[in-house]
Structures are given as C-alpha cells and as structure tokens.
Design an enzyme around this catalytic site. Sequence first.
Site, mmCIF file in Angstrom:
data_model
loop_
_atom_site.group_PDB
_atom_site.id
_atom_site.type_symbol
_atom_site.label_atom_id
_atom_site.label_comp_id
_atom_site.label_asym_id
_atom_site.label_seq_id
_atom_site.Cartn_x
_atom_site.Cartn_y
_atom_site.Cartn_z
ATOM 1 N N PRO A 9 76.734 80.684 -80.242
ATOM 2 C CA PRO A 9 75.477 80.711 -79.625
ATOM 3 C C PRO A 9 75.342 80.412 -77.702
ATOM 4 O O PRO A 9 75.901 79.421 -77.292
ATOM 5 C CB PRO A 9 74.968 78.981 -79.910
ATOM 6 C CG PRO A 9 75.717 78.020 -80.748
ATOM 7 C CD PRO A 9 76.172 79.170 -81.033
ATOM 8 N N ASN A 10 74.578 81.228 -77.502
ATOM 9 C CA ASN A 10 74.104 81.658 -76.397
ATOM 10 C C ASN A 10 75.605 82.800 -75.356
ATOM 11 O O ASN A 10 75.993 82.926 -74.195
ATOM 12 C CB ASN A 10 74.170 80.433 -75.881
ATOM 13 C CG ASN A 10 72.910 79.419 -76.253
ATOM 14 O OD1 ASN A 10 71.855 80.690 -76.136
ATOM 15 N ND2 ASN A 10 72.843 78.411 -76.132
ATOM 16 N N ARG A 17 73.606 83.112 -68.080
ATOM 17 C CA ARG A 17 73.271 81.823 -68.211
ATOM 18 C C ARG A 17 74.728 80.785 -67.357
ATOM 19 O O ARG A 17 74.975 81.283 -67.158
ATOM 20 C CB ARG A 17 73.939 82.014 -70.108
ATOM 21 C CG ARG A 17 74.477 80.440 -70.285
ATOM 22 C CD ARG A 17 74.858 79.457 -71.150
ATOM 23 N NE ARG A 17 74.874 78.547 -71.703
ATOM 24 C CZ ARG A 17 76.183 77.757 -72.558
ATOM 25 N NH1 ARG A 17 76.767 78.808 -72.954
ATOM 26 N NH2 ARG A 17 75.674 77.079 -73.047
ATOM 27 N N TYR A 22 79.487 79.735 -65.798
ATOM 28 C CA TYR A 22 80.338 80.333 -66.499
ATOM 29 C C TYR A 22 80.814 82.081 -65.846
ATOM 30 O O TYR A 22 81.856 82.856 -66.449
ATOM 31 C CB TYR A 22 79.837 80.833 -67.978
ATOM 32 C CG TYR A 22 79.271 79.711 -69.346
ATOM 33 C CD1 TYR A 22 80.141 79.394 -69.612
ATOM 34 C CD2 TYR A 22 78.541 78.951 -68.415
ATOM 35 C CE1 TYR A 22 80.660 78.102 -70.606
ATOM 36 C CE2 TYR A 22 78.001 78.333 -69.095
ATOM 37 C CZ TYR A 22 79.553 76.910 -70.286
ATOM 38 O OH TYR A 22 78.524 76.532 -70.687
ATOM 39 N N ASN A 73 85.116 79.614 -80.362
ATOM 40 C CA ASN A 73 84.508 78.984 -79.637
ATOM 41 C C ASN A 73 83.419 79.316 -79.864
ATOM 42 O O ASN A 73 82.791 79.921 -80.261
ATOM 43 C CB ASN A 73 84.155 80.395 -77.422
ATOM 44 C CG ASN A 73 83.899 79.327 -76.697
ATOM 45 O OD1 ASN A 73 83.106 78.657 -77.417
ATOM 46 N ND2 ASN A 73 83.166 80.360 -75.871
ATOM 47 N N ALA A 76 78.120 75.430 -78.461
ATOM 48 C CA ALA A 76 77.532 73.930 -79.100
ATOM 49 C C ALA A 76 77.601 73.286 -80.076
ATOM 50 O O ALA A 76 77.919 72.526 -80.068
ATOM 51 C CB ALA A 76 75.797 74.484 -78.175
ATOM 52 N N HIS A 79 80.058 70.900 -80.901
ATOM 53 C CA HIS A 79 80.204 69.476 -80.812
ATOM 54 C C HIS A 79 78.933 69.069 -81.818
ATOM 55 O O HIS A 79 78.964 67.971 -81.856
ATOM 56 C CB HIS A 79 78.852 68.963 -79.910
ATOM 57 C CG HIS A 79 80.301 69.993 -78.024
ATOM 58 N ND1 HIS A 79 80.994 69.464 -77.572
ATOM 59 C CD2 HIS A 79 79.197 70.869 -77.330
ATOM 60 C CE1 HIS A 79 81.220 70.168 -76.672
ATOM 61 N NE2 HIS A 79 80.051 71.453 -76.352
ATOM 62 N N ASP A 86 84.778 72.711 -91.471
ATOM 63 C CA ASP A 86 84.740 72.321 -93.100
ATOM 64 C C ASP A 86 85.391 74.483 -93.475
ATOM 65 O O ASP A 86 85.977 74.278 -94.434
ATOM 66 C CB ASP A 86 83.604 72.380 -94.125
ATOM 67 C CG ASP A 86 83.247 70.725 -93.846
ATOM 68 O OD1 ASP A 86 84.579 69.530 -93.793
ATOM 69 O OD2 ASP A 86 82.084 70.310 -94.295
ATOM 70 N N GLU A 97 90.927 76.718 -80.533
ATOM 71 C CA GLU A 97 89.632 76.477 -80.739
ATOM 72 C C GLU A 97 89.693 77.066 -78.459
ATOM 73 O O GLU A 97 90.281 76.721 -77.873
ATOM 74 C CB GLU A 97 89.120 75.032 -80.366
ATOM 75 C CG GLU A 97 88.218 74.314 -79.703
ATOM 76 C CD GLU A 97 87.873 73.462 -79.662
ATOM 77 O OE1 GLU A 97 86.911 72.654 -79.040
ATOM 78 O OE2 GLU A 97 89.013 72.811 -79.811
ATOM 79 N N HIS A 99 87.420 77.460 -74.744
ATOM 80 C CA HIS A 99 86.290 77.184 -73.988
ATOM 81 C C HIS A 99 86.378 77.743 -72.712
ATOM 82 O O HIS A 99 87.466 77.346 -72.239
ATOM 83 C CB HIS A 99 85.737 75.864 -73.587
ATOM 84 C CG HIS A 99 85.599 74.978 -75.520
ATOM 85 N ND1 HIS A 99 84.219 75.431 -75.889
ATOM 86 C CD2 HIS A 99 86.361 74.235 -76.084
ATOM 87 C CE1 HIS A 99 84.303 74.810 -77.415
ATOM 88 N NE2 HIS A 99 85.845 74.638 -77.406
ATOM 89 N N ILE A 100 85.685 78.381 -72.405
ATOM 90 C CA ILE A 100 85.155 79.374 -70.699
ATOM 91 C C ILE A 100 85.396 78.375 -69.367
ATOM 92 O O ILE A 100 86.355 78.236 -68.534
ATOM 93 C CB ILE A 100 84.249 80.062 -70.927
ATOM 94 C CG1 ILE A 100 84.313 81.685 -71.529
ATOM 95 C CG2 ILE A 100 84.029 80.353 -68.700
ATOM 96 C CD1 ILE A 100 82.906 82.111 -71.728
ATOM 97 N N SER A 101 84.789 77.132 -69.611
ATOM 98 C CA SER A 101 84.402 76.007 -69.286
ATOM 99 C C SER A 101 85.321 75.295 -69.300
ATOM 100 O O SER A 101 86.047 74.805 -70.646
ATOM 101 C CB SER A 101 82.995 74.849 -68.552
ATOM 102 O OG SER A 101 82.207 75.153 -70.022
ATOM 103 N N ARG A 106 82.924 68.023 -68.560
ATOM 104 C CA ARG A 106 80.875 68.229 -68.452
ATOM 105 C C ARG A 106 80.835 66.927 -69.467
ATOM 106 O O ARG A 106 81.489 65.730 -68.961
ATOM 107 C CB ARG A 106 80.800 69.515 -69.099
ATOM 108 C CG ARG A 106 81.336 70.330 -68.096
ATOM 109 C CD ARG A 106 81.568 71.527 -68.734
ATOM 110 N NE ARG A 106 79.986 72.025 -68.906
ATOM 111 C CZ ARG A 106 79.282 73.013 -69.869
ATOM 112 N NH1 ARG A 106 80.038 73.850 -70.154
ATOM 113 N NH2 ARG A 106 78.012 72.862 -69.531
ATOM 114 N N ARG A 110 79.765 66.258 -74.600
ATOM 115 C CA ARG A 110 80.075 68.112 -74.799
ATOM 116 C C ARG A 110 82.147 66.905 -75.413
ATOM 117 O O ARG A 110 83.378 68.109 -75.254
ATOM 118 C CB ARG A 110 80.893 68.835 -73.541
ATOM 119 C CG ARG A 110 78.893 69.632 -73.113
ATOM 120 C CD ARG A 110 79.292 70.535 -72.785
ATOM 121 N NE ARG A 110 78.179 70.897 -72.101
ATOM 122 C CZ ARG A 110 77.151 71.611 -71.854
ATOM 123 N NH1 ARG A 110 77.392 72.611 -73.778
ATOM 124 N NH2 ARG A 110 76.089 71.767 -72.305
#
Length: 146
Positions: A9-10, A17, A22, A73, A76, A79, A86, A97, A99-101, A106, A110
């Site tokens: 998402p997002n 955003r 980001y 990625n 949200a 978390h 699963d 996995e 993540h950009i940030s 943070r 997170r």
Amino acid sequence: MKILVINGPNLNMLGIREPHIYGKKTYKDLCDMINGYALSRGVEVEIYQSNHEGALVDKIQEAYTAADGIVINPGAYTHTSVALLDALKAVGIPAVEVHISDVDSREDFRKISYVRTYCFKTVSGHGFEGYLEAIDSVLERLAEGK
C-alpha cells in the site's frame, strides 16, 4: 529465471507521499529502474502493486508456479500482516524484504516485520537502489541452489 517484485500500500504514491522520507522519484521511475536493471541482468521481472492485502496474498500464491524468487516491499502491511507471512511460507519461494526508508530508525511500530521471519534477507534504507540489491540477493541465492 523470473523474479516477482511486490509492492504494498501507498507505494504507488511515491513522489507525492512524504518526499522528505521517500524522495521525489515516482513509482513509474522505480518500475523503469527495476525493469532496466532486470534486462541488464538477463532476468525477467514482474512488478505488482496493490493497496489491498488479499490481492497481495493472491499474487504471492500465483507465484508458486510462476516465479523463482520474490522481492517484497509490503509497505504498512510489513508491521501487521500475518497473512503475507503465511502466503510466503506456503509458496516456499526465496524472498527478500525491501524498504526504501530505514524502517528501523523510524517509529517503534515500524521495527516489527512479520514477513522478515520468512525472508532470507532484508534491505532497508538504501532508497530505490535497495530493490536492485534485493534482486541481486535473490539471484545469488538461486545460483547457490538454496
């Protein structure tokens, strides 16, 4: 060889955003970079994004017979989603996995990642280039036959 790149998402809102976190590059910029890199590495990629948890689960399940590796990625859902964990466990495909940030620097919530318990590596805080590192990690893992 095919790698499925999944974005939660997002991530479709990149460039809009929170650009202070980001950056100003767009989701299209990210996809173009990934596609160009995959072409240079001689690997097929499929990039998928959804804001819906069930759609992400469905895509992971579809990968069972269609992909050799996964870069994910979860946004949200990192978390919160045992369902994504699963699904990854069910298909048994090597996954990284990304993540950009730097999620660990943070907010405290997170720092929790459900998918991390399945993924053999996490790349966090390397910006868009983290996806390229994740692709390389999947290719190395597959070359090792694991």
